[in-house]
Design a protein around this motif. Structure first.
Motif, PDB file in Angstrom:
ATOM      1  N   LYS A 124      66.371   4.565   5.531  1.00 24.28           N
ATOM      2  CA  LYS A 124      67.208   3.608   6.262  1.00 24.28           C
ATOM      3  C   LYS A 124      68.269   4.319   7.079  1.00 24.28           C
ATOM      4  O   LYS A 124      68.571   3.931   8.209  1.00 24.28           O
ATOM      5  N   LEU A 135      66.602   5.766  10.069  1.00 23.34           N
ATOM      6  CA  LEU A 135      66.315   4.683  11.016  1.00 23.34           C
ATOM      7  C   LEU A 135      67.570   4.289  11.788  1.00 23.34           C
ATOM      8  O   LEU A 135      67.528   4.094  13.009  1.00 23.34           O
ATOM      9  N   ALA A 136      68.696   4.201  11.101  1.00 25.92           N
ATOM     10  CA  ALA A 136      69.951   3.850  11.767  1.00 25.92           C
ATOM     11  C   ALA A 136      70.345   4.929  12.777  1.00 25.92           C
ATOM     12  O   ALA A 136      70.796   4.608  13.887  1.00 25.92           O
ATOM     13  N   GLN A 157      68.078   4.559  15.735  1.00 24.92           N
ATOM     14  CA  GLN A 157      68.436   3.354  16.485  1.00 24.92           C
ATOM     15  C   GLN A 157      69.670   3.614  17.351  1.00 24.92           C
ATOM     16  O   GLN A 157      69.711   3.213  18.520  1.00 24.92           O
ATOM     17  N   TYR A 208      68.651   5.759  20.252  1.00 22.68           N
ATOM     18  CA  TYR A 208      67.907   4.950  21.210  1.00 22.68           C
ATOM     19  C   TYR A 208      68.847   4.077  22.033  1.00 22.68           C
ATOM     20  O   TYR A 208      68.706   3.972  23.252  1.00 22.68           O
ATOM     21  N   ASP A 209      69.802   3.434  21.364  1.00 19.04           N
ATOM     22  CA  ASP A 209      70.752   2.582  22.076  1.00 19.04           C
ATOM     23  C   ASP A 209      71.585   3.381  23.082  1.00 19.04           C
ATOM     24  O   ASP A 209      71.844   2.911  24.192  1.00 19.04           O
ATOM     25  N   HIS A 267      62.874  -2.452  23.591  1.00 16.96           N
ATOM     26  CA  HIS A 267      63.543  -2.038  22.366  1.00 16.96           C
ATOM     27  C   HIS A 267      62.481  -1.921  21.273  1.00 16.96           C
ATOM     28  O   HIS A 267      61.983  -2.910  20.773  1.00 16.96           O
ATOM     29  N   VAL A 312      62.496  -0.115  18.182  1.00 13.12           N
ATOM     30  CA  VAL A 312      62.872  -0.054  16.775  1.00 13.12           C
ATOM     31  C   VAL A 312      63.777  -1.221  16.445  1.00 13.12           C
ATOM     32  O   VAL A 312      64.825  -1.376  17.057  1.00 13.12           O
ATOM     33  N   LYS A 313      63.383  -2.029  15.506  1.00  9.63           N
ATOM     34  CA  LYS A 313      64.205  -3.155  15.074  1.00  9.63           C
ATOM     35  C   LYS A 313      64.698  -2.878  13.672  1.00  9.63           C
ATOM     36  O   LYS A 313      63.952  -2.431  12.823  1.00  9.63           O
ATOM     37  N   SER A 314      65.941  -3.149  13.446  1.00 11.97           N
ATOM     38  CA  SER A 314      66.527  -2.924  12.133  1.00 11.97           C
ATOM     39  C   SER A 314      66.229  -4.097  11.225  1.00 11.97           C
ATOM     40  O   SER A 314      66.485  -5.236  11.583  1.00 11.97           O
TER      41      SER A 314
END
Length: 107
Positions: free
Chosen positions: A68, A71-72, A75, A78-79, A101, A103-105
Protein backbone atom coordinates in the motif's frame (compact mmCIF):
# COMPACT_ATOMS: atom_id res chain seq x y z
CA UNK A 1 55.30 -57.52 -38.55
CA UNK A 2 56.61 -55.31 -35.83
CA UNK A 3 56.16 -52.28 -38.07
CA UNK A 4 52.54 -53.25 -38.76
CA UNK A 5 51.72 -53.60 -35.05
CA UNK A 6 53.26 -50.22 -34.18
CA UNK A 7 51.18 -48.58 -36.93
CA UNK A 8 48.11 -50.30 -35.57
CA UNK A 9 48.95 -49.11 -32.04
CA UNK A 10 49.40 -45.54 -33.31
CA UNK A 11 46.05 -45.71 -35.10
CA UNK A 12 44.35 -47.13 -32.00
CA UNK A 13 45.92 -44.47 -29.77
CA UNK A 14 44.79 -41.71 -32.18
CA UNK A 15 41.28 -43.12 -32.19
CA UNK A 16 41.30 -43.31 -28.40
CA UNK A 17 42.50 -39.71 -28.12
CA UNK A 18 39.76 -38.57 -30.50
CA UNK A 19 37.15 -40.54 -28.58
CA UNK A 20 38.29 -39.21 -25.21
CA UNK A 21 38.46 -35.65 -26.48
CA UNK A 22 34.92 -35.92 -27.87
CA UNK A 23 33.67 -37.29 -24.56
CA UNK A 24 35.56 -34.60 -22.64
CA UNK A 25 34.01 -31.83 -24.73
CA UNK A 26 30.57 -33.37 -24.31
CA UNK A 27 31.04 -33.42 -20.52
CA UNK A 28 32.65 -29.99 -20.24
CA UNK A 29 29.71 -28.17 -21.87
CA UNK A 30 27.08 -29.07 -19.23
CA UNK A 31 29.58 -28.58 -16.41
CA UNK A 32 30.40 -25.09 -17.65
CA UNK A 33 26.70 -24.28 -17.89
CA UNK A 34 26.19 -25.38 -14.29
CA UNK A 35 29.05 -23.20 -13.04
CA UNK A 36 27.95 -20.23 -15.12
CA UNK A 37 24.36 -20.47 -13.91
CA UNK A 38 25.53 -20.71 -10.31
CA UNK A 39 27.64 -17.62 -10.85
CA UNK A 40 24.71 -15.72 -12.30
CA UNK A 41 22.40 -16.71 -9.46
CA UNK A 42 25.03 -15.88 -6.89
CA UNK A 43 25.23 -12.29 -8.13
CA UNK A 44 21.50 -11.77 -8.58
CA UNK A 45 20.83 -11.54 -4.85
CA UNK A 46 23.35 -8.73 -4.37
CA UNK A 47 22.42 -6.80 -7.51
CA UNK A 48 18.66 -7.00 -7.43
CA UNK A 49 16.88 -4.49 -9.63
CA UNK A 50 13.88 -4.35 -7.30
CA UNK A 51 14.74 -3.71 -3.70
CA UNK A 52 11.38 -4.91 -2.43
CA UNK A 53 11.63 -8.32 -4.10
CA UNK A 54 14.01 -9.63 -1.43
CA UNK A 55 12.26 -8.14 1.61
CA UNK A 56 11.30 -10.43 4.46
CA UNK A 57 7.94 -9.88 6.09
CA UNK A 58 6.75 -11.26 9.38
CA UNK A 59 3.15 -11.51 8.22
CA UNK A 60 0.90 -10.91 5.25
CA UNK A 61 -0.35 -7.73 6.91
CA UNK A 62 3.16 -6.27 6.92
CA UNK A 63 3.57 -7.16 3.26
CA UNK A 64 0.18 -5.63 2.45
CA UNK A 65 1.08 -2.43 4.32
CA UNK A 66 4.35 -2.23 2.38
CA UNK A 67 2.53 -2.70 -0.93
CA UNK A 68 0.00 0.00 0.00
CA UNK A 69 2.88 2.35 0.78
CA UNK A 70 4.48 1.60 -2.58
CA UNK A 71 1.14 2.18 -4.30
CA UNK A 72 0.75 5.54 -2.57
CA UNK A 73 4.28 6.56 -3.61
CA UNK A 74 3.60 5.59 -7.21
CA UNK A 75 0.26 7.40 -7.16
CA UNK A 76 1.94 10.58 -5.88
CA UNK A 77 4.60 10.32 -8.58
CA UNK A 78 1.95 9.78 -11.24
CA UNK A 79 -0.05 12.78 -10.02
CA UNK A 80 3.06 14.96 -10.06
CA UNK A 81 3.90 13.93 -13.63
CA UNK A 82 0.31 14.49 -14.71
CA UNK A 83 0.27 18.02 -13.31
CA UNK A 84 3.57 18.77 -15.05
CA UNK A 85 2.09 17.60 -18.34
CA UNK A 86 -0.99 19.81 -17.84
CA UNK A 87 1.23 22.86 -17.28
CA UNK A 88 3.01 22.39 -20.62
CA UNK A 89 2.09 24.70 -23.47
CA UNK A 90 -0.60 23.42 -25.88
CA UNK A 91 1.94 23.08 -28.72
CA UNK A 92 4.24 20.75 -26.83
CA UNK A 93 1.36 18.87 -25.23
CA UNK A 94 -0.12 17.95 -28.61
CA UNK A 95 3.04 15.98 -29.39
CA UNK A 96 2.93 14.08 -26.10
CA UNK A 97 0.47 11.29 -25.45
CA UNK A 98 -1.91 11.83 -22.56
CA UNK A 99 -2.72 8.79 -20.44
CA UNK A 100 -5.76 8.24 -18.30
CA UNK A 101 -5.45 7.93 -14.57
CA UNK A 102 -4.25 4.29 -14.43
CA UNK A 103 -3.75 3.68 -10.73
CA UNK A 104 -6.74 3.98 -8.44
CA UNK A 105 -6.35 3.89 -4.70
CA UNK A 106 -8.50 1.27 -2.98
CA UNK A 107 -8.62 2.22 0.69
Amino acid sequence: MKNYSSQKEKRVSKEMIQTFSTIAVALICPLMMIFMMRGMHGHSSTHSMHGSSKRKFGSREEELDDLKEQLADLQAEYDQLSSELRRQSPESRSSSVSSPHLVKSHQ
